[in-house]
Design an enzyme around this catalytic site. Structure first.
Site, PDB file in Angstrom:
ATOM      1  N   CYS A 119      13.344  45.430   8.155  1.00 25.21           N
ATOM      2  CA  CYS A 119      13.222  46.536   7.220  1.00 25.21           C
ATOM      3  C   CYS A 119      12.648  46.698   8.015  1.00 25.21           C
ATOM      4  CB  CYS A 119      13.577  47.270   5.558  1.00 25.21           C
ATOM      5  SG  CYS A 119      13.803  48.299   5.450  1.00 25.21           S
ATOM      6  N   CYS A 121      16.383  49.112   0.361  1.00 23.50           N
ATOM      7  CA  CYS A 121      16.486  51.181   1.021  1.00 23.50           C
ATOM      8  C   CYS A 121      17.939  51.733   1.667  1.00 23.50           C
ATOM      9  CB  CYS A 121      15.262  51.714   1.687  1.00 23.50           C
ATOM     10  SG  CYS A 121      15.195  50.768   3.096  1.00 23.50           S
ATOM     11  N   GLU A 161       0.984  -1.274   0.148  1.00 22.75           N
ATOM     12  CA  GLU A 161       0.328   0.236   0.017  1.00 22.75           C
ATOM     13  C   GLU A 161       0.518   1.119  -0.437  1.00 22.75           C
ATOM     14  OE1 GLU A 161      -2.505  -0.258   3.650  1.00 22.75           O
ATOM     15  OE2 GLU A 161      -2.676  -2.360   3.021  1.00 22.75           O
ATOM     16  N   LYS A 217       2.240   4.352   1.667  1.00 20.68           N
ATOM     17  CA  LYS A 217       1.603   5.354   3.374  1.00 20.68           C
ATOM     18  C   LYS A 217       1.161   6.402   2.745  1.00 20.68           C
ATOM     19  CE  LYS A 217       4.544   5.504   7.220  1.00 20.68           C
ATOM     20  NZ  LYS A 217       4.258   6.853   7.183  1.00 20.68           N
ATOM     21  N   LYS A 260      10.212   3.822   3.707  1.00 17.37           N
ATOM     22  CA  LYS A 260       9.959   5.387   3.512  1.00 17.37           C
ATOM     23  C   LYS A 260      11.634   5.824   2.725  1.00 17.37           C
ATOM     24  CE  LYS A 260       9.442   7.748   7.185  1.00 17.37           C
ATOM     25  NZ  LYS A 260       8.318   8.407   7.683  1.00 17.37           N
ATOM     26  N   ASP A 286       0.698  11.011   3.823  1.00 24.89           N
ATOM     27  CA  ASP A 286       1.901  11.291   4.790  1.00 24.89           C
ATOM     28  C   ASP A 286       0.102  12.710   5.199  1.00 24.89           C
ATOM     29  OD1 ASP A 286       3.630  12.274   6.559  1.00 24.89           O
ATOM     30  OD2 ASP A 286       4.260  13.157   4.675  1.00 24.89           O
ATOM     31  N   CYS A 322      19.704  47.162   4.533  1.00 25.63           N
ATOM     32  CA  CYS A 322      18.158  46.770   3.895  1.00 25.63           C
ATOM     33  C   CYS A 322      18.762  46.583   2.331  1.00 25.63           C
ATOM     34  CB  CYS A 322      17.063  47.717   4.048  1.00 25.63           C
ATOM     35  SG  CYS A 322      15.422  47.245   2.206  1.00 25.63           S
ATOM     36  N   TYR A 324      -7.124   2.560   5.576  1.00 24.15           N
ATOM     37  CA  TYR A 324      -6.343   1.327   5.393  1.00 24.15           C
ATOM     38  C   TYR A 324      -6.941   0.425   5.793  1.00 24.15           C
ATOM     39  CZ  TYR A 324      -3.024   5.218   8.065  1.00 24.15           C
ATOM     40  OH  TYR A 324      -3.275   5.170   8.811  1.00 24.15           O
ATOM     41  N   CYS A 334      10.958  52.194   2.137  1.00 26.01           N
ATOM     42  CA  CYS A 334      11.383  50.772   1.401  1.00 26.01           C
ATOM     43  C   CYS A 334      10.661  50.219  -0.202  1.00 26.01           C
ATOM     44  CB  CYS A 334      11.503  49.959   2.032  1.00 26.01           C
ATOM     45  SG  CYS A 334      12.635  48.300   1.616  1.00 26.01           S
TER      46      CYS A 334
HETATM   47  S1  IVH Z   1      -1.183   1.083   8.539  1.00 24.04           S
HETATM   48  C1  IVH Z   1      -0.844  -1.234  13.132  1.00 24.04           C
HETATM   49  N1  IVH Z   1      -1.233   1.885   6.780  1.00 24.04           N
HETATM   50  O1  IVH Z   1       1.151   5.536   8.910  1.00 24.04           O
HETATM   51  C2  IVH Z   1      -1.023  -0.395  11.590  1.00 24.04           C
HETATM   52  N2  IVH Z   1      -1.148   2.841   8.503  1.00 24.04           N
HETATM   53  O2  IVH Z   1       3.289   4.586  11.373  1.00 24.04           O
HETATM   54  C3  IVH Z   1      -1.371   0.718  11.772  1.00 24.04           C
HETATM   55  N3  IVH Z   1       0.445   5.513   7.118  1.00 24.04           N
HETATM   56  O3  IVH Z   1       0.168   5.710  12.229  1.00 24.04           O
HETATM   57  C4  IVH Z   1      -1.700   1.540  10.091  1.00 24.04           C
HETATM   58  N4  IVH Z   1      -0.211   5.282   5.603  1.00 24.04           N
HETATM   59  O4  IVH Z   1      -0.763   7.046  10.411  1.00 24.04           O
HETATM   60  C5  IVH Z   1      -0.959   2.117   7.935  1.00 24.04           C
HETATM   61  N5  IVH Z   1      -1.419   2.500   4.628  1.00 24.04           N
HETATM   62  C6  IVH Z   1      -1.079   2.855   5.324  1.00 24.04           C
HETATM   63  C7  IVH Z   1      -0.860   4.355   5.819  1.00 24.04           C
HETATM   64  C8  IVH Z   1      -0.392   4.028   7.452  1.00 24.04           C
HETATM   65  C9  IVH Z   1      -0.405   6.131   6.019  1.00 24.04           C
HETATM   66  C10 IVH Z   1       0.340   6.389   8.848  1.00 24.04           C
HETATM   67  C11 IVH Z   1      -0.668   5.729   9.506  1.00 24.04           C
HETATM   68  C12 IVH Z   1       0.384   5.224  10.804  1.00 24.04           C
HETATM   69  C13 IVH Z   1       1.846   5.572  10.398  1.00 24.04           C
HETATM   70  C14 IVH Z   1       2.204   4.115  10.786  1.00 24.04           C
END
Ligand code: IVH
Length: 732
Positions: free
Chosen positions: A443, A428, A111, A113, A310, A115, A425, A223, A449
């Protein structure tokens, strides 16, 4: 159809359209039709407070009422994931899982991740009942009111085959487009920018004003489904199922078998993620079978069945040619790195922020250095490091020791001068100041200015301020350079002859400019106050202050405490307002603007109403309860007074009527019923006072971003954070 039937049918229709639009991205009606149906629903609901439903689609507009968050304990703790940045760890995870399962075959669900910030939702009988932030993992904040404004989160589920009660977790995100729009608005209002969409989403979700949340257009992907009776043993299939219930799930999810497939997935998304509408910072790998997840279990903090890989932030190495210093409207001086153009995450970067003097010192930056550039939150480039090995050293006797590196030798005359912050500055020549506790230099010459003057005039003419759209940044710069204007008051003395300078071909456009400036004299006081560009006074704050004091003179003469008594005004704003009017040069401009006829008081129509025949509420005691669509409660208080009425806080036998908004508390409803006090809806009230208060044409009141208290800790303040981005115009 009865009203009740119509309400129920509109609710279910609007839920469906929300789902089609925000989850499926496949709307089946126009925005206009949607708005009309929503409007109708809201009208009907207003007429029938007894049919109130906290999960109605109308609840997504949020409320201006400030609310505190209640701490709630999670039924299942919200764990985090073990993180890695390298592929060897991914392989180690794969091997560990295989070993832990005693060699059984297993699938991995790959999946994205996301942000943002994690959220846990609880549904009962198919209805959203609670939304809680992660908090410390054990307990978080109840943010249900805010979450309800996120259009892609279902308030009522589709179909009927969901468990009676379950919990689902996902990520709340601010899409890139919303993030960029928000930061542009904030920049125009002289407010600190959010560093990245994650901070913006988190600041927004923790806002105490759910109307702010509704306006900021958050999104959410889900998720993780929790519970004892999950639909199947496959995590992937369960998520497909929740997708059918109405949740937004990612199309990027895949189940794979081999390590090679996992690596291919990582490679693919490392590149492709730049095309996604939301920020991602890695890949999450999960063992797909729930039974196998249980077999693997948990460490104290993280599941053994999942890992997060990551992505490395994209970085480029390039040469620093020059550092320039950009002066903004407020006088803040931002150092800008000018570099050899370099490709970075899909764009060519030439300039990057260096934030402030402390940041430059910490980097020990020298002209000619090879510097690493990253995109913060992938949008704002910044210099994050220096490749020391490539620097031509200046020895103790001041002579350069050339590095053997050929790239440096291409610049044999590089004397590797350390970058220093100017004392004066760059625009000016005025000595710069650095206020105690602030990282930025300013400034202080805001009177002459050039970039400060031009910036202030641009703000003054902007759409939300005086709205002089026949002028723009180029014309402002042109008039300034020709010596026609030196401040905002000079605009009102411009003549067609001044502008054309004898060039007849310019006459038509000059006339439009003069007419536009003339028309701006009718702009209401609250916008004129905003146009003055007082630091920290954004649109909403200006409106609150204008409506509270009603006349500029009262603001000029008031004390700090008077300002603090205005709902929504805090210490920083109050001090800034006092400071602005204590400066003689500002007062000179204000007095000139007044002499030209610019609006410096709230239109006198309401007071005429009080004194004249139209004091429609004369002698009436009115209680305000609930939340409103068109005006805030503060504004309704002011309107009641404008129309000769009295606002009282509790219902008694003397109360004339209750102005009843949405979510009116049940105890108030009961009391009104007992005492036989009539309830008046918002629209009934508006039509009662309509013309008398001159509000017929007023637009719905909404707070702009950044004016709620709840988000301060998430802001990258240019004044307090040494890494804060200050200007957006730096970037290509
Ligand atoms: S699963 C026990 N799936 O990443 C597992 N987390 O450090 C529960 N996050 O706190 C999380 N995308 O905020 C999961 N596809 C994804 C995610 C995801 C982002 C975040 C989530 C979690 C942190 C994990």
């Amino acid at each position: 159809m009865t009203d009740k039937e119509q309400i129920l049918s509109l609710r279910s229709e609007l839920h469906r359209h929300n789902y089609n639009y925000y989850v499926k991205s496949a709307p089946t009606i126009s925005d206009r039709e949607f708005d009309e149906k929503m409007h109708l629903l809201m009208q009907l609901e207003e007429r029938h407070p007894e049919l109130y439903d906290p999960n109605s689609p109308s609840q997504r507009v949020g409320s201006d009422l400030s609310h505190e968050f209640v701490q709630v304990r999670h039924r299942y703790p919200m764990l985090s994931l073990a993180n890695t940045y390298n592929r060897a760890d991914v392989q180690a995870f794969y091997d560990r899982v295989s070993q832990g399962l005693g060699g059984q075959a297993f699938d991995i669900c790959c999946e994205l991740k996301f942000d943002g910030l994690s959220i846990s939702l609880i549904y009962e009988q198919g209805r959203l009942v609670r939304a809680v932030t992660r908090g410390d993992g054990e307990q978080g904040d109840d943010v249900t009111a805010n979450v309800k404004t996120i259009r892609s989160i279902p308030l009522i589920l589709n179909g009927g085959n969901y468990p009676d009660s379950f919990e689902i977790r996902g990520e709340v995100l601010m899409p890139w487009v919303s993030f960029e729009t928000l930061n542009r608005q904030r920049e125009m209002q002289g407010e600190p920018l959010f560093a990245n969409p994650r901070n913006a989403a988190s600041g927004t979700l923790k806002s105490k004003n759910s109307k702010v949340v509704a306006e900021r257009r958050l999104d959410a992907y889900f998720y993780y489904l929790l519970g004892t009776e999950l639909p199947t043993d496959s995590h992937y299939d369960n998520l497909q199922t929740v997708g059918r219930w109405g949740f937004k799930i990612s199309d990027a999810m895949r189940t794979v078998r081999t390590l090679q497939e996992v690596m291919d997935y990582i490679d693919y998304w490392d590149k492709e993620r730049s095309n996604l509408p939301v920020a991602t910072d890695g890949i999450v790998l999960k063992v797909n079978s729930i039974a196998q997840q249980q077999e693997l279990g948990y460490t104290a903090k993280t599941p053994r069945w999942a890992i997060a890989y990551k992505f490395q932030a994209e970085r480029a190495l390039t040469r620093l040619n020059e550092v320039t210093f950009q002066v903004g409207r407020t006088g803040a001086v931002t150092p800008v790195a000018n570099m050899e153009p370099v490709h970075l995450s899909g764009t060519i970067v030439r300039r990057a922020s260096l934030h402030n003097e402390d940041y430059i010192r910490a980097l020990d930056l020298h002209i000619g250095d090879m510097v690493y550039v990253e995109k913060a939150g992938e949008i704002i480039p910044q210099v994050v490091g220096v490749e020391r090995d490539e620097r031509s050293e200046v020895s103790g006797n001041g002579l350069a020791t050339p590095s053997p590196d050929t790239r440096t030798l291409e610049h044999p005359d590089t004397q590797s001068t350390a970058v220093t912050f100017p004392k004066t500055c760059p625009e000016c020549g005025t000595p710069l100041v650095r206020y105690e506790g602030e990282a930025a230099h300013y400034c202080p010459n805001d009177a002459t200015c050039p970039p400060q003057i031009k910036g202030k005039i641009e703000h003054f003419i902007s759409r939300d301020a005086m709205n002089i759209d026949s002028l723009g940044p180029e014309t402002v710069a042109d008039y300034f350079e020709r010596g026609l204007i030196h401040n905002v008051a000079d605009l009102y003395e411009l003549t067609v002859a001044d502008i054309t300078g004898g060039n007849t071909s310019r006459e038509r456009s000059a006339q439009r400019v003069v007419q536009g400036i003339e028309a701006s004299k009718q702009v209401p006081f609250e916008r004129t106050l905003y146009a003055l560009g007082i630091r920290f006074v954004g649109k909403v704050t200006a409106r609150l202050i204008a409506r509270h004091f009603r006349r500029l003179d009262k603001i000029i003469d008031c004390t700090l405490d008077d300002l603090l008594a205005v709902d929504g005004v805090g210490g920083v704003v109050a001090a800034s307002v006092k400071h602005y009017f204590s400066e003689p040069k500002n007062m000179e401009i204000v007095n000139r603007l007044r002499s030209y006829g610019v609006q410096f008081e709230v239109s006198d129509k309401p007071s005429a109403a009080v004194n004249g025949q139209n004091a429609v509420l004369a002698g009436q005691s009115i209680v305000i309860s609930g939340t409103f669509e068109h005006h805030s409660r503060e504004e309704y208080k002011a309107l009641i007074e404008d129309c000769g009425g009295k606002n009282v806080s509790s219902i008694s036998a003397k109360t004339s009527f209750v102005l009843a908004g949405e979510n009116m508390g049940p105890s108030k409803q009961e009391k009104a019923l007992q005492l036989g006090i009539p309830l008046m809806t918002e629209s009934e009230f508006l039509s009662l006072i309509g013309d008398a208060a001159g509000i017929a044409s007023s637009s719905p009141v909404s707070s702009p971003p950044g004016e709620s208290e709840g988000e301060a800790s998430n802001l990258q303040s240019p004044t307090s954070n040494p890494k804060a981005p200050q200007q957006l115009d730096l970037f290509d």
